[in-house]
Design an enzyme around this catalytic site. Structure first.
Site, short mmCIF file in Angstrom:
data_model
loop_
_atom_site.label_atom_id
_atom_site.label_comp_id
_atom_site.label_asym_id
_atom_site.label_seq_id
_atom_site.Cartn_x
_atom_site.Cartn_y
_atom_site.Cartn_z
CG HIS A 126 -1.93 0.97 1.36
ND1 HIS A 126 -1.68 2.28 1.67
CD2 HIS A 126 -3.29 0.87 1.22
CE1 HIS A 126 -2.82 2.96 1.72
NE2 HIS A 126 -3.81 2.13 1.43
CE LYS A 229 -7.56 -0.82 6.04
NZ LYS A 229 -8.49 -0.56 4.92
CB CYS A 367 -3.80 3.16 -1.67
SG CYS A 367 -4.98 4.49 -1.36
#
Length: 555
Positions: A126, A229, A367
């Protein structure tokens, strides 16, 4: 699509009722890799804190502060047990994984990274696990090395071992790829890094809700994840660091709580974790995260993992039957998500059309731009799963994709343009169904001739995940502006044609006075004017207004 469905092992209907947005909404939510939905237990914990215990922590002698501090530090203990850290002071609260990586880059980087040293990352990372190390390398004179991929989208371990040497001071890896779902073999990679004396940071943002995390067994030096998350709140995250290492690292932010003594001449600092927690922390977020962990661990781990693998396997089986659909990557182990593309449909167009059918998934580069460049893709559609997803969700996705791919085939074969005497706006206003309007927009975009001279870097707009080019001409004899717009997505290109139809040949003053929003609201296309970077129409409108302001005539 006729294959028999496997029998689900968890009581999904009861479990879904724990999540208000899932049980009380018609949205089919397949974007848990971006953020998970929150169970009632988490919402109640946050509400209870603000209603009954709201006070700052560690600072006051009154009972509210004591209760708040006890709950806050109990949450730290919950996280410690969840990832099996040896000490609670190895748990540092952050705003999320991104902030935690930046903390390590600044503090550990200042401590340990020198000119000529080597930092290793991977192609799967990422941006949050790339950019901080690039900045550190620029500050320190270190070199940044990248582990390549195999053809199956696994890390090339032979190449990794070849990169490791005595100059390697840090290896920073994701546990699970947020774009491909690839599970990296972090244990042997950590062991190999330690053999050359390197420290290892693991980005666990995509792993923490799916896998058992045991930082002592991994023997990693840092492990990071985000609460949102893990069915917890946004704005809270965790940085685990080995105690001995954290005690050597300097502060990275100054302020209250992180100090031991302050004078105008010098200051001394608290031991970790408080050294790295300057200012008032996200108290409610930490308490909410602990509630999320308590909620998650009540379910048998084997049943959770079995359910998620069942979703993944069923989705792969069903998606492969769709013509033109290609699942990206074939890693040895994948969890949590499926990335795919469909021939002839840009991923943004796909996400937009699915959204109109109440299906929420993520489209774009996620990303991970370097990864997508390596794969030769502008982006993918990503369906990602949470504990609350069911086989019905996958059936709904597959049915919608089957309909859209069929519609796209018809669209591609259609040569008839909108009637030349009927402007695009009039044609759109005459239609009642979202699908018919989007078909007209995509058809208009398809039939606009290629504008190669427009697709230049100096015309490329920022603030869009799709590519959008905008150019203009000013006719001084009549004080009027003319715009040209192009995009690599059909929907945005079609909306650009609509904007040109609305704005071309107006004066700068008329453009600045014109209200675009009501037109898009009337057409049911107003979501494209949101401030989200995913669509680009707002960026187009803002740039057009900026251009018009240059040509405004003085009063």
């Amino acid at each position: 699509m006729t294959a028999p469905r496997p029998r689900q092992r968890l009581d999904i209907e009861r479990l879904r009722n724990d999540f208000p947005l899932i049980s009380q909404s018609t949205v089919c939510y397949l974007d848990s890799a971006a953020t998970t939905q929150k169970p009632i237990a988490v919402l109640d914990a946050i509400d209870r804190y603000y209603r009954q215990h709201n006070a700052n922590v560690h600072r006051a002698a009154h009972s509210l502060s004591r209760a708040s501090t006890e709950a806050f530090e109990a949450a730290r203990g919950t996280v410690q047990r969840f990832i099996n850290a040896a000490h609670s002071d190895e748990i540092i609260w952050t705003r999320g994984t991104t902030e935690g990586i930046n903390l390590v880059a600044h503090s550990f980087g200042q401590l340990s990274i020198q000119p000529g040293d080597q930092i290793i990352i991977s192609t799967l990372e990422h941006h949050a696990n790339i950019v901080p190390w690039q900045l550190l390398a620029q500050r320190s004179g270190a070199q940044l090395k990248v582990i390549p991929l195999t053809e199956t989208a696994d890390l090339d371990l032979d190449a990794y071992h070849a990169l490791l040497n005595e100059r390697t001071k840090l290896v920073a890896l994701c546990h699970v790829s947020n774009a491909l779902g690839t599970v990296n073999p972090i244990q042997p990679m950590i062991d190999a890094a330690h053999r050359v004396g390197a420290k290892v940071l693991i980005d666990g943002a995509q792993a923490v809700s799916h896998l058992t995390i045991d930082v002592q067994q991994f023997d990693c030096d840092f492990y990071l994840f985000s609460g949102h998350k893990l069915y917890g709140p946004t704005g809270i995250g965790v940085l685990y660091g080995k105690q001995q290492l954290l005690r050597q690292m300097p502060p990275w932010q100054g302020g209250g709580e992180m100090i031991e003594h302050v004078s105008f001449d010098a200051s001394s600092y608290q031991l970790p974790p408080f050294r790295f927690e300057a200012g008032t922390p996200n108290i409610a977020g930490a308490i909410g995260l602990a509630a999320a962990i308590d909620y998650l661990v009540q379910f048998d781990l084997n049943q959770r993992q079995s359910h998620e693998q069942q979703l993944l396997q069923y989705a792969q089986q069903q998606l492969k039957q769709l013509p033109g659909l290609r699942i990206i990557g074939q890693p040895q182990q994948r969890i949590g998500l499926i990335p795919f593309v469909i021939d002839g449909i840009h991923n943004f167009d796909l996400g937009t059309l699915l959204d109109q059918q109440g299906i929420a998934l993520r489209c774009g580069h996620h990303c991970t731009m370097p990864l997508h460049q390596r794969l030769g893709l502008d982006g993918t559609a990503r369906a990602s799963f949470g504990l609350y997803n069911s086989l019905d969700d996958i059936d709904r996705l597959v049915a919608a994709l089957a309909e859209l791919t069929g519609a796209e085939t018809v669209l591609s074969l259609t040569e008839s343009a909108p009637h030349p005497e009927q402007p695009l706006l009039t044609e759109l206003l005459a239609l009642q169904h979202w699908k018919a309007r989007y078909t007209v927009l995509m058809k208009a975009a398809q039939q606009l001739p290629l504008q190669a001279d427009l697709q230049q870097q100096n015309n490329l707009l920022h603030g869009c995940t799709s590519k959008v080019w905008l150019d203009h001409a000013y006719h001084s004899d009549c004080n009027r502006l003319e715009f040209r717009i192009d995009s690599d997505t059909r929907i945005i290109k079609g909306l650009g044609i609509l904007l040109c139809e609305l704005l071309n040949d107006l004066t700068a003053e008329q453009i600045l006075d014109l209200r675009i929003d009501p037109v898009f609201q009337q057409l049911g296309l107003d979501k494209h004017l949101s401030s989200s970077r995913s669509n680009g129409v707002r960026a187009i409108v803002d740039q057009i207004r900026t251009i018009a302001a240059r040509y405004r005539q003085p009063n």
